[in-house]
Design an enzyme around this catalytic site. Structure first.
Site, short mmCIF file in Angstrom:
data_model
loop_
_atom_site.label_atom_id
_atom_site.label_comp_id
_atom_site.label_asym_id
_atom_site.label_seq_id
_atom_site.Cartn_x
_atom_site.Cartn_y
_atom_site.Cartn_z
N GLY A 62 0.75 -1.24 0.12
CA GLY A 62 -0.18 0.07 0.06
C GLY A 62 0.78 1.22 0.09
O GLY A 62 2.12 1.24 0.13
N GLU A 78 -0.18 1.07 -6.31
CA GLU A 78 0.62 0.72 -5.34
C GLU A 78 0.67 -1.03 -5.42
O GLU A 78 1.88 -1.44 -5.13
CB GLU A 78 0.06 1.09 -3.78
CG GLU A 78 0.30 2.20 -3.57
CD GLU A 78 1.57 2.81 -3.37
OE1 GLU A 78 2.65 2.16 -3.08
OE2 GLU A 78 1.97 4.20 -3.30
N GLU A 82 4.72 -2.23 -5.67
CA GLU A 82 5.35 -3.27 -4.62
C GLU A 82 5.18 -4.84 -4.80
O GLU A 82 6.08 -5.58 -4.28
CB GLU A 82 4.53 -2.97 -3.36
CG GLU A 82 4.71 -1.46 -3.03
CD GLU A 82 4.18 -1.11 -1.43
OE1 GLU A 82 3.74 -2.03 -0.86
OE2 GLU A 82 4.14 0.19 -1.10
N PRO A 100 -3.76 8.73 15.06
CA PRO A 100 -2.80 9.64 14.90
C PRO A 100 -1.36 8.90 14.91
O PRO A 100 -0.53 9.39 14.23
CB PRO A 100 -2.99 10.94 15.82
CG PRO A 100 -4.21 11.03 16.21
CD PRO A 100 -4.72 9.40 16.23
N ASP A 101 -1.24 7.97 15.68
CA ASP A 101 -0.16 7.43 16.07
C ASP A 101 0.03 5.92 15.24
O ASP A 101 0.84 5.14 15.41
CB ASP A 101 0.20 6.90 17.48
CG ASP A 101 -0.90 6.02 18.09
OD1 ASP A 101 -2.05 5.76 17.40
OD2 ASP A 101 -0.69 5.59 19.20
N GLU A 131 11.35 -8.30 0.39
CA GLU A 131 10.78 -9.57 0.21
C GLU A 131 9.18 -9.56 -0.03
O GLU A 131 8.43 -9.04 0.52
CB GLU A 131 11.08 -10.50 1.19
CG GLU A 131 10.71 -12.01 1.27
CD GLU A 131 11.16 -12.84 2.56
OE1 GLU A 131 10.72 -14.05 2.66
OE2 GLU A 131 11.73 -12.33 3.48
#
Length: 164
Positions: A62, A78, A82, A100-101, A131
């Site tokens: 992502g 994405e 990836e 927020p964290d 990987e």
């Protein structure tokens, strides 16, 4: 106008510009960034995870939504960047995560989706991905995942749609 009045006008003008600049910077940097996490499901039911270069942890593929891009386009881009896999279909919304964290780098709002994929797994961005591996749901790696992806994965496996 005397010199003192001239400098006072410049200071007042500079303060106004600074306040305007602070407002603009606040709008740009104090608002969350929107991103995606993708739960890619291969035709055989295995879930594709990536191991990140920056912290060595397993993660969902992502990334951030680019300017002018919608969530489905971000998911497609994405996923390909990836994993090398192609999006077949977005199956369901797993959740929207906004704590927020939740991302140690920035405050981001993450839209998590389950997707059907096809193709061959191949690292496209070696600076970000160390990987790629596919796991049966019963054999997912143990231990913490990057960011809040452990929670996202658990919500997916429990069939939840989460707003957090």
């Amino acid at each position: 106008m005397n010199v003192l009045a001239f400098f006072a006008a410049i200071v007042q003008s500079t303060r106004g510009l600074w306040r305007y600049g602070q407002t603009v910077l606040g709008v740009i940097f104090r608002h969350p960034i929107t991103g995606t996490s993708i739960i890619p499901i291969l035709p055989d039911g295995r879930i594709v995870l990536i191991r990140r270069q920056d912290n060595g942890l397993w993660s969902l593929p992502g990334g951030m939504v680019d300017w002018g891009e919608d969530i489905p386009s971000t998911v497609r881009r994405e996923l390909l960047e990836e994993t090398g896999l192609e999006l077949v279909e977005i199956k369901r919304l797993v959740g929207v995560y906004s704590a927020p964290d939740r991302d140690p780098r920035i405050h981001s709002i993450c839209v998590v989706v389950e997707v059907a994929v096809q193709g061959e797994m191949e690292i496209q961005d070696a600076l970000e991905v160390k990987e790629i591996q596919a796991f049966l749901p019963s054999a997912l790696p143990t231990g913490p995942m990057s960011h809040d992806h452990s929670r996202q994965m658990q919500d997916y496996l429990n069939g939840l749609t989460t707003l957090a």
